[in-house]
Design an enzyme around this catalytic site. Structure first.
Site, PDB file in Angstrom:
ATOM      1  N   ASP A  14       0.833  -1.193   0.000  1.00  0.00           N
ATOM      2  CA  ASP A  14       0.000   0.000   0.000  1.00  0.00           C
ATOM      3  C   ASP A  14       0.873   1.251   0.000  1.00  0.00           C
ATOM      4  O   ASP A  14       2.023   1.229   0.448  1.00  0.00           O
ATOM      5  CB  ASP A  14      -0.879   0.042   1.254  1.00  0.00           C
ATOM      6  CG  ASP A  14      -1.983  -0.996   1.226  1.00  0.00           C
ATOM      7  OD1 ASP A  14      -2.369  -1.417   0.125  1.00  0.00           O
ATOM      8  OD2 ASP A  14      -2.449  -1.376   2.314  1.00  0.00           O
ATOM      9  N   LYS A  15       0.297   2.330  -0.443  1.00  0.00           N
ATOM     10  CA  LYS A  15       1.014   3.607  -0.475  1.00  0.00           C
ATOM     11  C   LYS A  15       1.600   3.953   0.892  1.00  0.00           C
ATOM     12  O   LYS A  15       2.743   4.388   0.998  1.00  0.00           O
ATOM     13  CB  LYS A  15       0.061   4.713  -0.935  1.00  0.00           C
ATOM     14  CG  LYS A  15       0.666   6.108  -0.948  1.00  0.00           C
ATOM     15  CD  LYS A  15      -0.362   7.128  -1.397  1.00  0.00           C
ATOM     16  CE  LYS A  15       0.215   8.542  -1.374  1.00  0.00           C
ATOM     17  NZ  LYS A  15      -0.793   9.556  -1.804  1.00  0.00           N
TER      18      LYS A  15
END
Length: 433
Positions: A235-236
């Site tokens: 994920d970011k």
């Protein structure tokens, strides 16, 4: 093989105590990481063959032919179509409408706000996504290991792995293209996912026959439709280790290792509260929340989620913090579903600190921490919680078999400064009198 950067276990002094637990830095004995295949759920009016197309092309070519059965009033065309194709984004539907691929009662409609009424006959074909072009960018990268076949990168917080709508630049792929002296690469529509549809803590489903090299990645000669070989992604907001394939053989071999659950990974997190029991296994299917597409749901029964898939995680409390208001928790994945750790943590009632999507909000964290600590620490907690800017989750360890030599290699990187600062602050509250 040549390591560009040796491991430095003391590079983040505030996180040194992580090393006091040997289990934290060891690898799972029997890791199981299953392939995440992106698919849309069956929708009324969508044929089986078109659903298969959706599974391959992320909804491209899916057809919907259906009569509107709205019980009362009127409904926007884009909203109605979105409700009939499970999991699709409204933006994707709007793009199809504007492209002239939707008709109502035999007349092409290109206005997304067109109102449909009961009895209207709607015909829709979902448009293909346009390829995104990834340009080389001079972005500093923490290269943990590199040879002519593979690259291991320590991804920083808040970096998207590859370009997607809304994140066309500043991604890990942009940085790798520059690092390897490669020209721009186009990402085919099969590989374009928005941040809301990001695959995390697992493999990418888009690696298939569409992914091919003309020559070795390191030579710079490759087909324009190919991006750097990101075999999995985070994920970011998640920091930590990723492996990148630099040629076709490496990509195929690493992908097979993921398929056979042979890639070994360990994550660490800071949680709101302490799980009970202190260690265990969560075996709860996960599906996308149909009311919030950026969130997944642990499906324990009938719920507002899309098609749920088997998901299993093992966890272990490494350290109880702030009088039980938080904990340092180790995670080992048996499957690799989207947001798996975050969704399972929420299911256990211990959302990750800073995870606004899954309940670990600043207000929730502060309330829980203040409840478990003396009042003289409350001001300190307010300052500490205000620094939470992302879910406190880090991919600590990565191990795999080298695709050319067959050697088993492994790498570890301590959490970055923001994670270490929160951990240090919670430990101080735990020990001060």
């Amino acid at each position: 093989m040549h390591s560009l950067h040796s491991l430095s276990w003391t590079s983040i002094p505030t996180a040194r105590a992580l090393l006091t637990s040997s289990s934290l830095l060891s690898f799972p004995r029997n890791p199981r990481i299953s392939r995440l295949v992106r698919a849309c759920s069956d929708a009324t009016g969508v044929s089986n063959s078109d659903d298969a197309t959706a599974r391959r092309n992320n909804y491209a070519g899916v057809r919907l032919e259906e009569r509107v059965h709205v019980k009362s009033g009127k409904l926007r065309l884009d909203s109605w179509i979105s409700s009939r194709i499970s999991g699709i984004s409204r933006a994707r539907v709007q793009s199809s409408i504007r492209s002239g691929l939707v008709s109502v009662n035999g007349r092409v409609i290109d206005k997304v706000s067109h109102m449909v009424r009961i009895g209207d006959e709607v015909s829709c074909t979902i448009a293909e996504l346009e390829p995104l072009k990834a340009e080389p960018e001079d972005i500093p990268l923490d290269i943990v290991y590199e040879d002519e076949h593979v690259l291991v990168v320590n991804k920083p917080t808040n970096m998207v792995v590859h370009p997607a709508p809304g994140n066309a630049t500043g991604t890990l792929v942009n940085g790798i293209l520059h690092h390897c002296s490669l020209s721009a690469a186009a990402i085919p529509h099969q590989e374009v996912f928005s941040e809301a549809e990001d695959v995390s803590d697992g493999e990418l489903s888009c690696f298939s026959a569409d992914y091919s090299y003309q020559n070795d990645f390191s030579s710079g000669a490759y087909e324009a439709s190919v991006r750097p070989g990101i075999v999995h992604r985070l994920d970011k907001g998640t920091s930590g280790l990723l492996v990148v394939a630099k040629n076709e053989k490496s990509h195929a071999d690493l992908s097979e290792q993921f398929k056979q659950h042979a890639i070994k990974r360990v994550y660490v997190s800071l949680t709101c509260g302490v799980p009970s029991p202190a260690s265990g296994r969560v075996d709860i299917p996960i599906g996308r929340d149909l009311n919030n597409r950026i969130r997944m749901i642990a499906a324990t029964g009938p719920s507002n989620c899309g098609k749920a898939r088997h998901a299993a995680s093992r966890y272990k409390v490494i350290e109880v913090l702030a009088g039980g208001g938080s904990a340092l928790v180790e995670w080992r994945l048996e499957t690799g579903r989207t947001h798996q750790i975050r969704a399972h943590a929420k299911y256990l009632g211990i959302p990750l600190l800073g995870d606004e999507v899954y309940g670990g909000t600043k207000s929730m964290a502060l309330s829980l921490l203040q409840l478990r600590t003396p009042s003289n620490f409350h001001g300190q907690l307010v300052q500490l919680v205000s620094k939470l800017e992302r879910p406190c989750l880090h991919a600590l360890s990565l191990g795999f078999k080298h695709p050319y030599t067959g050697d088993k290699i492994r790498f570890s990187r301590l959490p970055p400064a923001d994670f270490a600062e929160i951990l240090s602050g919670l430990r101080a509250i735990n020990t001060e009198k």
